[in-house]
Scaffold this motif. Structure first.
Motif, PDB file in Angstrom:
ATOM      1  N   HIS A 157     -16.163   6.991  -2.901  1.00  0.00           N
ATOM      2  CA  HIS A 157     -15.204   6.200  -3.520  1.00  0.00           C
ATOM      3  C   HIS A 157     -13.845   6.107  -2.683  1.00  0.00           C
ATOM      4  CE1 HIS A 157     -14.212  10.168  -5.290  1.00  0.00           C
ATOM      5  NE2 HIS A 157     -12.724   9.624  -5.292  1.00  0.00           N
ATOM      6  N   ARG A 160     -14.756   3.949   0.465  1.00  0.00           N
ATOM      7  CA  ARG A 160     -14.761   2.400   0.135  1.00  0.00           C
ATOM      8  C   ARG A 160     -13.130   1.957   0.122  1.00  0.00           C
ATOM      9  NH1 ARG A 160     -15.568   2.614  -5.831  1.00  0.00           N
ATOM     10  NH2 ARG A 160     -13.570   3.536  -5.649  1.00  0.00           N
ATOM     11  N   ASP A 161     -12.365   2.711  -0.392  1.00  0.00           N
ATOM     12  CA  ASP A 161     -10.830   2.417  -0.550  1.00  0.00           C
ATOM     13  C   ASP A 161     -10.565   2.445   0.621  1.00  0.00           C
ATOM     14  OD1 ASP A 161     -11.229   2.428  -3.240  1.00  0.00           O
ATOM     15  OD2 ASP A 161     -10.533   4.626  -3.657  1.00  0.00           O
ATOM     16  N   TRP A 221     -19.310   0.812   7.330  1.00  0.00           N
ATOM     17  CA  TRP A 221     -19.158   0.866   5.488  1.00  0.00           C
ATOM     18  C   TRP A 221     -20.266   0.284   5.037  1.00  0.00           C
ATOM     19  CZ3 TRP A 221     -18.142   2.627   1.356  1.00  0.00           C
ATOM     20  CH2 TRP A 221     -18.238   1.973   0.130  1.00  0.00           C
ATOM     21  N   LYS A 225     -22.827   2.141   2.740  1.00  0.00           N
ATOM     22  CA  LYS A 225     -23.160   1.699   1.301  1.00  0.00           C
ATOM     23  C   LYS A 225     -24.550   1.602   0.809  1.00  0.00           C
ATOM     24  CE  LYS A 225     -22.556  -2.531   0.125  1.00  0.00           C
ATOM     25  NZ  LYS A 225     -23.553  -2.913  -0.996  1.00  0.00           N
ATOM     26  N   PHE A 235     -17.679  -4.001  -2.241  1.00  0.00           N
ATOM     27  CA  PHE A 235     -17.183  -3.132  -2.608  1.00  0.00           C
ATOM     28  C   PHE A 235     -17.556  -2.844  -4.133  1.00  0.00           C
ATOM     29  CE2 PHE A 235     -14.053  -4.808   0.514  1.00  0.00           C
ATOM     30  CZ  PHE A 235     -14.444  -3.931   1.659  1.00  0.00           C
ATOM     31  N   SER A 238     -19.950   3.758  -7.376  1.00  0.00           N
ATOM     32  CA  SER A 238     -21.018   4.359  -6.831  1.00  0.00           C
ATOM     33  C   SER A 238     -22.227   4.059  -7.855  1.00  0.00           C
ATOM     34  CB  SER A 238     -20.756   6.119  -6.976  1.00  0.00           C
ATOM     35  OG  SER A 238     -20.539   6.207  -8.424  1.00  0.00           O
TER      36      SER A 238
END
Length: 330
Positions: A157, A160-161, A221, A225, A235, A238
């Motif tokens: 997380h 991702r941010d 990313w 992911k 985005f 999880s």
């Protein structure tokens, strides 16, 4: 004259037919329900034909003088929300909020006039308050670097941010737009993202563009992911579900607190993008298109936070004399 609640329902159907955003519609409905409560409780008015310009002006003063959260549309909500425990309970309502109420009421009465429910334009002479807007906080290069360094990219997380924060700063997107992006909307070769009309505030399709640095970050990313989550969203959580705006906002504030950068918000990143774009020589017409504004005037009023120091610095790069090839320059 129809019942006020029926007129409000008709107005909301009209707004929906105009394809207005849910946020705008909620703002209209909340404002009008508060106004109707005032008419009923303070003025004993149940029919809109009894409303005059004077009564609307009195309501504006009433809202302006009353403290925050002391006026509610549904009194039963007080037992659940308990606004009296908020730190800002009873504090002065901002002029921005009051102006929003004025705007929403004017839109409603203009609608009534257009539909011939009322004959007189009773809001024509009602103007918003002059409100000197404070420049939004600028995030320096050093602060942004430190913020990113304090995000733990070993966690799904936070990684991702980490990417979202950079993308907002690189593209000027709204957080709502970025969280709705699907992987298929992303074109890594042309370094562009297609934002569909259903997810933009202006309800129009548009493209935003990103840098080579962002291109490399997005590639990494996506690989990360896809190893752990199956989701069409660029985005996601999880678990593969859509990330909520309020969840990201809270996480961003938490990251900011790690470096004593308080009250940082996604819109601040959008504002920083706009300012940096102009400072690097970008023109406001292009900026307006990138941000998805309806007009350049909106861009000027909302994002032109250039200080005298900014203007001085920018001028040095674009001085006509400095950039002219004059023979007598020494």
């Amino acid at each position: 004259m129809k019942n006020m609640d029926i007129l409000l329902d008709e107005f909301m159907i009209y707004c929906e037919s105009k394809n207005l955003s849910k946020k705008t519609m909620m703002s209209y409905e909340q404002t009008l329900r508060l106004f109707f409560n005032y008419l009923n409780e303070e003025k004993k008015i149940v029919n809109l034909s009894s409303i005059s310009e004077k009564i609307i002006r009195e309501y504006i003063i009433y809202i302006k003088d009353r403290g925050k959260y002391t006026v509610v549309g549904d009194k039963n909500s007080l037992k659940i929300n308990k606004p009296e425990i908020r730190n800002d309970y009873g504090k002065k309502v901002s002029l921005t909020t009051v102006n929003n109420y004025i705007r929403n009421i004017k839109v409603f009465f203009n609608y009534l006039k257009d539909q011939n429910y009322i004959k007189k334009d009773i809001v024509k002479n009602i103007k918003q308050f002059k409100n000197d807007r404070k420049p939004k906080g600028f995030i320096s290069d050093e602060q942004m670097s430190e913020l990113l360094r304090h995000i733990d990219t070993t966690k799904f997380h936070e990684y991702r941010d980490y990417i979202i924060i950079q993308l907002l700063l690189d593209t000027g997107m709204r957080i709502s737009e970025s969280l709705a992006i699907k992987v298929t909307d992303l074109d890594l070769n042309y370094r562009s993202i297609f934002l569909t009309a259903e997810n933009t505030k202006g309800k129009k399709n548009r493209y935003v563009y990103f840098s080579q640095i962002m291109q490399r970050g997005l590639k990494r990313w996506l690989q990360y992911k896809d190893r752990y989550v199956e989701s069409e969203l660029l985005f996601c959580t999880s678990k593969g579900t859509q990330l909520l705006i309020r969840t990201f906002e809270k996480k961003l504030r938490d990251y900011g607190k790690r470096i004593s950068l308080n009250d940082i918000c996604p819109h601040q990143l959008r504002n920083n993008f706009a300012k940096r774009f102009l400072m690097c020589g970008g023109n406001i017409y292009t900026l307006s298109k990138i941000l998805g504004h309806s007009s350049v005037k909106v861009t000027e009023s909302a994002y032109l936070d250039l200080t005298d120091a900014d203007i001085r610095k920018n001028y040095q790069n674009f001085s006509p004399l400095e950039n002219m090839n004059l023979k007598n320059k020494r």
